[in-house]
Each structure stands twice: as C-alpha cells, then as structure tokens.
Design an enzyme around this catalytic site. Structure first.
Site, mmCIF file in Angstrom:
data_model
loop_
_atom_site.group_PDB
_atom_site.id
_atom_site.type_symbol
_atom_site.label_atom_id
_atom_site.label_comp_id
_atom_site.label_asym_id
_atom_site.label_seq_id
_atom_site.Cartn_x
_atom_site.Cartn_y
_atom_site.Cartn_z
ATOM 1 N N LYS A 165 0.847 -1.014 0.012
ATOM 2 C CA LYS A 165 -0.002 0.107 0.243
ATOM 3 C C LYS A 165 0.873 1.263 0.071
ATOM 4 C CE LYS A 165 -3.173 -2.937 0.550
ATOM 5 N NZ LYS A 165 -3.881 -3.451 -0.451
ATOM 6 N N ASP A 194 -0.751 -1.121 -4.519
ATOM 7 C CA ASP A 194 -2.169 -0.735 -4.225
ATOM 8 C C ASP A 194 -2.206 0.809 -3.617
ATOM 9 O OD1 ASP A 194 -4.615 -0.310 -3.685
ATOM 10 O OD2 ASP A 194 -4.807 -2.202 -2.384
ATOM 11 N N GLU A 218 -2.952 -0.777 -8.315
ATOM 12 C CA GLU A 218 -4.378 -1.037 -8.254
ATOM 13 C C GLU A 218 -4.999 0.128 -7.677
ATOM 14 O OE1 GLU A 218 -5.011 -4.631 -6.134
ATOM 15 O OE2 GLU A 218 -6.618 -3.846 -4.724
ATOM 16 N N ASP A 241 -10.583 -1.628 -7.693
ATOM 17 C CA ASP A 241 -10.969 -2.513 -6.627
ATOM 18 C C ASP A 241 -12.254 -1.635 -6.016
ATOM 19 O OD1 ASP A 241 -11.349 -3.699 -4.030
ATOM 20 O OD2 ASP A 241 -9.282 -3.438 -3.466
ATOM 21 N N LYS A 265 -14.749 -8.807 -4.793
ATOM 22 C CA LYS A 265 -15.133 -9.180 -3.257
ATOM 23 C C LYS A 265 -16.632 -9.298 -3.011
ATOM 24 C CE LYS A 265 -10.995 -6.445 -2.078
ATOM 25 N NZ LYS A 265 -10.462 -5.172 -1.507
HETATM 26 MG MG MG Z 1 -7.202 -2.798 -2.971
#
Ligand code: MG
Length: 368
Positions: A165, A194, A218, A241, A265
């Site tokens: 991240k 991400d 991402e 996402d 998800k």
């Molecule tokens: Mg993500």
C-alpha cells in the site's frame, strides 16, 4: 425447504497490529464483523459473514449490515434458500442497494445449497477440482524499510505475491518507495502497488511515467473515470477495486477501458451470487481477477476462496486472506488457510466450515 430462522452475531475482531491504508489516512485496529446463520425447516443450516475493512474504507460499515438485517430478515423468512437467484431478488426488492449488507445472507444460502446437494461451493461454481489458489500478503503503508521488512516476513510464511500500500501527497517519496521496495523484492515474487485511491490523476500519470517499473497498479484514483484517464496514459496494467460496487460499475469500467483486471469481493458487491456474475463477466472480457473478500475471519475468506478456486487459472490472480491479520479465530484450523503460499477450499459440502459457538456467544438478534 423453507427458512425458519435467521440469527445474527456481532463480532469484534482485533487486528494483530494496527493497519494503515495508503496515504496513512485510514488506520484500523479492530474489524466489526456480522455472522449470520440461516436455519431451515429441514434441519439444514447455513453460515455467512459480512465484514467491511473498517468503517472508512468503503461506503460500508459493520453496524450498517445489522441495520439492514432488521429490514431484510423478516422478509426472507419462509423463502427457499436453495433458490439463490430468487432469494437475491427478494432482498433487492425489500431493500434496494446496500449490497454489502446482503452478502452474509447470500453466502449462507450457498452454504445450504451445497449441504443439501452434497457439493462443495467450488463445485457449484463449476470447477472440476478444489484448485489451490495462490495467496498474497497485504503490506500496510509505511517507510520503505518497514514495508520491505513486512514483505520479507510474508515471504518467510510462504507468500510469493504481495500487495504493497503506497500513495500519498509526496510523489517523489512514493516513487522512491516503489523503487526501493521493488529492488528488495525476493526473486520470483510478484508485487502489486495498491494506491487505495490516494493519487489525483495528475500525480498518478507523473509517478507512473517516471519509473521503469511495470508492476500492476491498483486503484490509483478515486473514481472509474479518473482511473480510466490514468489507464490510457501510463504503461502499467491497472487493477480496479474500491470503485466497483455493482455490475453496472464493472460494465462502465470495461466500456471506459479503465483496467486490465479487478478485485472480486463478495462482501463488496452483495455476496457470492453477484460476485460470480461479475467474475463471469470478467472472464468474458479477458480480465485478470483477484477473488477475495473485504475483510473478516476464515469464514468470509473461505467463501471467497471457493469462488477463486473455480476461476480459470489463466484469469486468476492471487487472493488475500484477511484472517491472518486477526488476533482471534472463531473457526480454528478450518477453511481455506495459507499452506506454503496457497489456500485450498474445503472438499466438504457447502462452505465446509462450522464456527465455534462458544466463541460467538449470544446472538445480537433472532428473526423467526
Ligand atoms: Mg485494493
């Protein structure tokens, strides 16, 4: 078969360590999870879990699931849980939107359908075997040294895929961090950066054109439109996402050529029924897909791994398992776990997991 009772439990799930999302702007220490059990007049029960990744990550929060259950559950008593599509239509008529809150109910129906047919969910989703799915770590944002240490630790635990991240207000610092983390990556391991929406399009375009790195990137920016603007102007593949909540969002992302792949998800899009529709759309348009959940225990992780295992390997990227971040485990040694960098769905009928009732304690609500 008819639904006779729906029971809900609230679980506070402490994380082993605090977690910072990209930009350091969102910190989590405890997840708020809701377990749901659906009982039927034939004595078969199914389990589901809904667990947002903190209250501020998505337009979804733990108490919202339980508030939605107050509306949904009374309307679902008497329905046949095996008819998952009809069950979902009944939920959508009773409470439009709020898909994330419907996920634990939908997952519980699939568990029942598997148990009464004697089939595991990966079989119901069309797979011919319980394929081992590569798992990926999730590396909390921090300094390059902190993040490299976290990746090395994950690597020791078998992880060969990592999601780091990054993303903040200092583009030069982000660039330096990406280069340092990439340089320290163990050989033959895969790394995604991400951004968790932290960049403006101008920052994303600048950073991603200032490096020779070609890692997947991402969710660089907030919206599908912003990400599509970036995707057309950078050399790295883009994965989406957080901006994808409905089937229509995925259709829009495809039409705007906003990405090369997505995160699927169930707890973000409304459960396994809607996640499977999206996964199948992704197959038809050639997307690469991480199939995992927004958060939760090994129950939510296992539900997602059933869907991941039924996704053709060609289109399948690694799956994150949230339960490794938790200090508690309501399903000890059950479900899909990291074994040498892979998670395999259970072969028992349904989800193949049974929560520890002593851990759950008293339910927060019962509808019958
Ligand atoms: Mg993500």
């Amino acid at each position: 078969m008819r639904i006779t009772r729906i029971t809900a439990w609230k679980l506070d799930l402490p994380l082993r360590e605090p977690y910072w999302l990209s930009g350091g702007r969102l910190k989590f220490e405890t997840l708020d999870s809701t377990f749901v059990r659906i009982d039927t007049d034939e004595g078969v029960s199914g389990w589901g879990e809904g667990c947002p990744w903190g209250h501020t990550y998505l337009p979804a929060h733990g108490p919202g699931i339980r508030a939605a259950l107050e509306i949904l559950a009374p309307a679902l008593i008497g329905l046949d849980p095996r008819s998952v599509d009809a069950f979902n239509r009944a939920m959508d008529v009773t409470l439009p939107g709020h898909n994330y809150a419907k996920s634990p109910l939908d997952i519980a129906c699939w568990d029942i359908l598997g148990k009464v047919t004697g089939l595991s969910l990966w079989q119901l989703f069309g797979a011919s075997s319980a394929a081992p799915v590569p798992v990926n770590s999730s590396i909390s944002t921090g300094t390059a040294d902190q993040m490299c240490a976290a990746i090395a630790s994950a690597s020791e635990n078998g992880y060969r895929w990592h999601s780091a991240k990054i993303g903040g207000t200092d583009a030069a610092a982000d660039l330096a961090r990406m280069e340092a983390i990439s340089a320290a990556l163990p050989p033959n391991e895969t790394l995604t950066f991400d951004i968790n929406r932290a960049w403006l399009p101008a920052v994303a375009i600048h950073v991603l054109n200032s490096t020779a790195l070609r890692n997947r990137i991402e969710q660089p920016c907030q919206t599908i439109e912003q990400c599509a603007h970036v995707a057309g102007r950078v050399p790295q593949p883009i994965i989406l996402d957080e901006c994808l909540h409905t089937f229509q969002d995925h259709l829009n992302a495809y039409r705007m050529t906003a990405c090369e792949g997505i995160k699927v998800k169930p707890n973000r899009v409304g459960g396994l029924t809607k996640a499977r529709q999206i996964r199948d759309f992704g197959l038809s348009v050639g997307w690469q897909m991480h199939v995992e959940d927004t958060g939760g225990t090994a129950l939510a992780d296992t539900a997602a791994i059933h869907l991941a295992a039924s996704t053709p390997q060609h289109n399948r990227l690694a799956s994150w398992l949230c339960h490794y971040h938790l200090a508690v485990d309501p399903l000890p040694e059950q479900g899909a776990r990291n074994e040498g960098g892979y998670a395999t769905p259970p072969k028992m009928p349904g989800l193949g997991v049974q929560p520890d009732m002593a851990f759950l304690g008293q339910p927060c609500n019962i509808w019958e």
